[in-house]
Motif scaffolding. Structure first.
Motif, PDB file in Angstrom:
ATOM      1  N   THR A   1     -47.560  10.471 -11.010  1.00  0.00           N
ATOM      2  CA  THR A   1     -46.954   9.517 -12.046  1.00  0.00           C
ATOM      3  C   THR A   1     -47.280   8.116 -11.679  1.00  0.00           C
ATOM      4  OG1 THR A   1     -44.919  11.191 -12.041  1.00  0.00           O
ATOM      5  CG2 THR A   1     -44.661   9.096 -13.019  1.00  0.00           C
ATOM      6  N   GLN A   2     -47.618   7.560 -12.986  1.00  0.00           N
ATOM      7  CA  GLN A   2     -47.977   6.027 -12.957  1.00  0.00           C
ATOM      8  C   GLN A   2     -46.844   5.671 -14.111  1.00  0.00           C
ATOM      9  OE1 GLN A   2     -52.356   5.261 -13.402  1.00  0.00           O
ATOM     10  NE2 GLN A   2     -52.448   7.495 -13.546  1.00  0.00           N
ATOM     11  N   ARG A   3     -46.189   4.613 -13.763  1.00  0.00           N
ATOM     12  CA  ARG A   3     -45.324   3.847 -14.743  1.00  0.00           C
ATOM     13  C   ARG A   3     -45.855   2.731 -15.201  1.00  0.00           C
ATOM     14  NH1 ARG A   3     -39.401   4.509 -14.493  1.00  0.00           N
ATOM     15  NH2 ARG A   3     -38.362   2.320 -15.121  1.00  0.00           N
TER      16      ARG A   3
ATOM     17  N   VAL B   1     -48.074   1.910 -17.501  1.00  0.00           N
ATOM     18  CA  VAL B   1     -49.488   1.580 -17.487  1.00  0.00           C
ATOM     19  C   VAL B   1     -49.881   1.448 -18.904  1.00  0.00           C
ATOM     20  CG1 VAL B   1     -49.969   3.201 -15.538  1.00  0.00           C
ATOM     21  CG2 VAL B   1     -49.826   4.199 -17.816  1.00  0.00           C
TER      22      VAL B   1
END
Length: 223
Positions: free
Chosen positions: A198-200, A202
């Motif tokens: 998970t990338q928050r 971006v």
């Protein structure tokens, strides 16, 4: 349509009748319920606070009502709040589901066919509404914390809109990350999603949330 994603099955022409979900509140639990509800809503609100975009890989497991059959899929989720997301299934069949802020499109890549309907109707009462909408959680769901046996913080959500086939949602948080989601529908089916990578917040390209109309031959609309 929408049967593989965490979307309302009322969007599909083959969806069955709605079944009301009955929540029995015992008198002995009434003293603690407000606290649990407040904690559950706060846990979700804290996660969604300052969330503008999200990218994550997912693995999806769908069980029938008897828990005798399981379907498995995997892909990538892209989210741009408010109101835009892309569920891209890569395995076993390629399918792309896009919400562009006004409509939800389901693109069957192999058949080169797109089905679509209004976003407000397609997402009501679903986790996709929760993630893509900027409105307070209490406006659409009743939330409460539930007991955990795996070290994660779990929150149960009950849709307030009874015109949806989603009857229960559980969110599992590992520290500050949403890594599990469980959804039960009125047919007794259960869908479980595990998120990884998970990338928050971006930077996501706007093209991710636009349907490629030149790639399809047929459009089917359900309003």
């Amino acid at each position: 349509m929408f049967s593989r994603c965490v979307l309302s099955r009322t969007a599909a022409p083959s969806a069955g009748a709605h079944v009301a979900w009955l929540l029995l509140v015992l008198l002995v639990c009434s003293a603690t319920q407000p606290t649990l509800a407040a904690e559950g809503a706060q846990r979700v609100d804290d996660y969604l606070k300052y969330l503008n975009s999200l990218q994550a890989d997912f693995e999806q497991f769908t069980f029938n009502a008897e828990r005798t059959h399981m379907a498995q899929a995997r892909g990538t989720l892209y989210l741009q709040r408010p109101g835009r997301f892309r569920w891209e299934y890569a395995d076993p069949d390629k399918q792309i589901i896009i919400a562009d802020g006004s409509r939800v499109y389901v693109h069957d890549v192999e058949l080169q066919q797109v089905s679509h309907q209004s976003q407000a109707r397609a997402l009501r009462g679903t986790p996709a509404l929760l993630l893509s909408n900027a409105e307070p959680i209490e406006q659409h769901f009743e939330a409460r914390s539930i007991e955990s046996s795996d070290g994660r913080d779990w929150v149960e959500l009950i849709p307030k809109d009874k015109e949806t086939d989603v009857v229960r949602i559980e969110l599992g948080f590992n520290q500050d990350t949403l890594d599990s989601l469980i959804m039960e529908d009125s047919f007794g089916q259960e869908t479980r999603l595990n998120f990884t990578g998970t990338q928050r917040n971006v930077s996501l390209k706007p093209e991710l949330f636009k349907i490629d109309q030149s790639a399809v031959d047929d459009f089917l609309s359900y309003d």
